[in-house]
Design a protein around this motif. Structure first.
Motif, PDB file in Angstrom:
ATOM      1  N   SER A   1      43.233  41.226  31.778  1.00  0.00           N
ATOM      2  CA  SER A   1      42.846  39.867  31.544  1.00  0.00           C
ATOM      3  C   SER A   1      43.969  39.319  30.358  1.00  0.00           C
ATOM      4  CB  SER A   1      41.629  39.824  30.710  1.00  0.00           C
ATOM      5  OG  SER A   1      40.531  40.240  31.733  1.00  0.00           O
TER       6      SER A   1
ATOM      7  N   HIS B   1      42.375  36.168  34.963  1.00  0.00           N
ATOM      8  CA  HIS B   1      42.255  37.737  35.456  1.00  0.00           C
ATOM      9  C   HIS B   1      43.300  38.157  36.623  1.00  0.00           C
ATOM     10  CE1 HIS B   1      38.707  37.817  32.791  1.00  0.00           C
ATOM     11  NE2 HIS B   1      38.371  36.644  33.446  1.00  0.00           N
TER      12      HIS B   1
ATOM     13  N   ASP C   1      44.007  27.064  41.763  1.00  0.00           N
ATOM     14  CA  ASP C   1      43.061  28.388  41.997  1.00  0.00           C
ATOM     15  C   ASP C   1      44.068  29.219  42.889  1.00  0.00           C
ATOM     16  OD1 ASP C   1      40.865  30.045  42.075  1.00  0.00           O
ATOM     17  OD2 ASP C   1      40.212  29.006  43.977  1.00  0.00           O
TER      18      ASP C   1
ATOM     19  N   ALA D   1      40.660  36.373  46.843  1.00  0.00           N
ATOM     20  CA  ALA D   1      39.126  36.549  46.649  1.00  0.00           C
ATOM     21  C   ALA D   1      38.608  37.896  46.237  1.00  0.00           C
ATOM     22  CB  ALA D   1      38.480  35.861  48.007  1.00  0.00           C
ATOM     23  N   THR D   2      39.308  38.870  46.794  1.00  0.00           N
ATOM     24  CA  THR D   2      38.763  40.150  46.425  1.00  0.00           C
ATOM     25  C   THR D   2      38.802  40.539  45.171  1.00  0.00           C
ATOM     26  OG1 THR D   2      41.118  40.927  46.996  1.00  0.00           O
ATOM     27  CG2 THR D   2      39.714  40.894  48.866  1.00  0.00           C
ATOM     28  N   LEU D   3      39.845  39.632  44.343  1.00  0.00           N
ATOM     29  CA  LEU D   3      39.741  39.896  42.870  1.00  0.00           C
ATOM     30  C   LEU D   3      38.364  39.839  42.037  1.00  0.00           C
ATOM     31  CD1 LEU D   3      41.726  40.302  40.411  1.00  0.00           C
ATOM     32  CD2 LEU D   3      42.069  37.790  40.315  1.00  0.00           C
ATOM     33  N   LYS D   4      37.594  38.957  42.780  1.00  0.00           N
ATOM     34  CA  LYS D   4      36.232  38.760  42.304  1.00  0.00           C
ATOM     35  C   LYS D   4      35.205  39.815  42.490  1.00  0.00           C
ATOM     36  CE  LYS D   4      36.775  33.793  41.893  1.00  0.00           C
ATOM     37  NZ  LYS D   4      38.051  33.269  43.096  1.00  0.00           N
ATOM     38  N   GLN D   5      35.638  40.729  43.649  1.00  0.00           N
ATOM     39  CA  GLN D   5      34.818  41.908  43.996  1.00  0.00           C
ATOM     40  C   GLN D   5      34.786  42.850  43.076  1.00  0.00           C
ATOM     41  OE1 GLN D   5      36.168  42.956  47.661  1.00  0.00           O
ATOM     42  NE2 GLN D   5      35.561  40.846  48.822  1.00  0.00           N
ATOM     43  N   PRO D   6      33.580  43.704  42.687  1.00  0.00           N
ATOM     44  CA  PRO D   6      33.716  44.813  41.662  1.00  0.00           C
ATOM     45  C   PRO D   6      34.785  45.821  42.434  1.00  0.00           C
ATOM     46  CG  PRO D   6      31.531  44.667  42.843  1.00  0.00           C
ATOM     47  CD  PRO D   6      32.181  43.378  43.489  1.00  0.00           C
ATOM     48  N   SER D   7      35.481  46.198  41.358  1.00  0.00           N
ATOM     49  CA  SER D   7      36.629  47.194  41.921  1.00  0.00           C
ATOM     50  C   SER D   7      35.986  48.820  41.420  1.00  0.00           C
ATOM     51  CB  SER D   7      37.867  47.145  41.018  1.00  0.00           C
ATOM     52  OG  SER D   7      37.550  46.939  39.489  1.00  0.00           O
TER      53      SER D   7
ATOM     54  N   SER E   1      46.729  37.157  40.469  1.00  0.00           N
ATOM     55  CA  SER E   1      45.929  36.824  39.547  1.00  0.00           C
ATOM     56  C   SER E   1      44.853  35.543  40.013  1.00  0.00           C
ATOM     57  CB  SER E   1      46.599  36.292  38.180  1.00  0.00           C
ATOM     58  OG  SER E   1      47.348  34.949  38.490  1.00  0.00           O
ATOM     59  N   ASP E   2      43.927  35.164  39.299  1.00  0.00           N
ATOM     60  CA  ASP E   2      43.095  34.033  39.831  1.00  0.00           C
ATOM     61  C   ASP E   2      43.430  32.730  39.840  1.00  0.00           C
ATOM     62  OD1 ASP E   2      42.754  34.308  36.895  1.00  0.00           O
ATOM     63  OD2 ASP E   2      40.394  34.525  36.886  1.00  0.00           O
TER      64      ASP E   2
END
Ligand code: NAP
Ligand code: ZN
Ligand code: ZN
Length: 352
Positions: free
Chosen positions: A20, A5, A34, A346-352, A132-133
């Motif tokens: 994705s 992602h 990672d 890490a902010t990629l995992k937060q809801p946008s 990306s992640d």
């Protein structure tokens, strides 16, 4: 294959949006990283906006990558799970041409594979970068990272760092030399730090008067405002080396006038035409040279990372969330960053 992602541009006018995509299954020589931090290079904008032509969409930019190894292939020797790793602008090359044999993969004659906006050598699948992640990369194209430095400020070393370190080394910058760094952005501010650490007298050559107050902190001995014709005239024929990082076509003749006889200005910023082109007389009178330089090979990138650990050198960064990437790009275009945006992935995992 596994699902990754990130954020992508879908055409040259588009903003970056969540995206994705598939990463290849790791091979024997691959590490899976990672991604913790991803630097924002002006080249990301150039490529997303198709300034250089031939851009591949959707495009996931990012070639200043710091992360932690989470998986290693059976043939990996350099890394183990849990190690820190860095990935820059290259993820593959032909490995056997004259340039590759001399550890200059960035000049591969067989066609190098760039970290994003390129194609995998075997499958032809697009490469996707560090916004990306995680990333899957051959261990040869990843470097070791010291855990003694501030990791978020290490990310820009992977492009801005090596692109300035390599020409300073190639042209043997050192004590007794007066070196000018033109354009104080992500690349330029690293150039100042490196030239100082290499022992040169360093001058920041800038269009931005307010950057002068950072001179001491960055390690510059003096500031030359390129818009001040009198100051430029007074500095004529006084520089031993110039590193030009300006990202757009511009008149290089006023800068050429700053060089002493037989000296070189290395261009790293403009990949397209110079406008206007350099005047012959500006080169002829004084036997001056204009040269170019691209990033650096993997061996030199590791050397640069080790040099930074030894001299405690990192980038000056402004941290952003991935959700703020489009505003950051707008600000970068307006020359409004001191001196590198870095995305906290890490902010990629937060809801946008
Ligand atoms: P950046 O952060 O935007 O910095 C560029 C600096 O150039 C600005 O901070 C500004 O410095 C100066 N500048 C901007 N516009 C200007 C203009 N119109 N006239 C004069 N000066 C101007 O960019 P970057 O990330 O350092 O990248 C610089 C360039 O290098 C980009 O074109 C990028 O694509 C290229 N690049 C090349 C390589 C390579 O391998 N050769 C690798 C990475 C990047 P002042 O405020 O001090 O004037
Ligand atoms: Zn770059
Ligand atoms: Zn090659």
């Amino acid at each position: 294959m596994s699902q990754a992602h990130g954020y992508a541009a879908h055409d040259k006018h588009a903003h970056l949006v969540p995206f994705s995509f598939e990463r290849r299954a790791p091979r024997a020589a691959d590490v899976v990283i990672d991604i913790l931090y991803s630097g924002v290079c002006h080249s990301d904008l150039h490529q997303a906006h198709d300034d250089w032509g031939g851009s591949i969409y959707p495009m996931v930019p990012g070639h200043e990558i710091i992360g932690r190894v989470i998986e290693v292939g059976s043939g990996v020797h350099k890394f183990k799970v849990g190690d820190l790793a860095g990935v820059g602008c290259l993820v593959d090359s032909c490995r056997h041409c004259a340039a590759c044999e001399e550890d200059l993969e960035q000049y591969c004659e067989g066609g190098l594979t760039v970290t994003y906006n390129g194609r995998e050598r075997d499958s032809g699948a697009p490469t996707y970068g560090g916004y990306s992640d995680f990333i899957v990369v051959d261990e040869h194209f990843a470097v070791k990272v010291s855990d003694q430095l501030d990791l978020k400020a290490v990310a820009p070393l992977l492009c801005a760092g090596i692109t300035t370190y390599s020409p300073l080394r190639h042209w043997k910058v050192g004590p007794g030399q007066k070196v000018g760094v033109i354009g104080l952005g992500g690349l330029g501010h690293m150039g100042v730090k490196f030239a100082k650490a290499m022992g040169a007298q360093v001058v920041m050559i800038t269009t931005s008067p307010d950057k002068g107050k950072d001179a001491q902190r960055l390690g510059a001995d003096a500031v030359l405002l390129s818009t001040d014709a009198d100051a430029m005239g007074a500095a004529a024929n006084s520089f031993d080396f110039l590193l030009n990082t300006i990202p757009v076509p511009h008149d290089i003749n006023p800068y050429l006038a700053l060089l002493r006889r037989d000296r070189t200005m290395a261009m790293v910023g403009v990949l397209t035409e110079l406008d206007p082109p350099p005047l012959g007389i500006g080169l002829i009178l004084g036997r001056k040279s204009v040269a170019g330089s691209a990033i650096g090979g993997l061996k030199e990138t590791q050397e640069m990372m080790d040099f930074c650990a030894e001299h405690n050198i990192v980038s000056d960064v402004e941290m952003i969330a991935i959700q703020d990437i489009n505003q950051a790009w707008d600000r970068l275009l307006k020359n409004d960053v001191k001196y590198r945006f870095v995305i906290d992935m890490a902010t990629l995992k937060q809801p946008s």
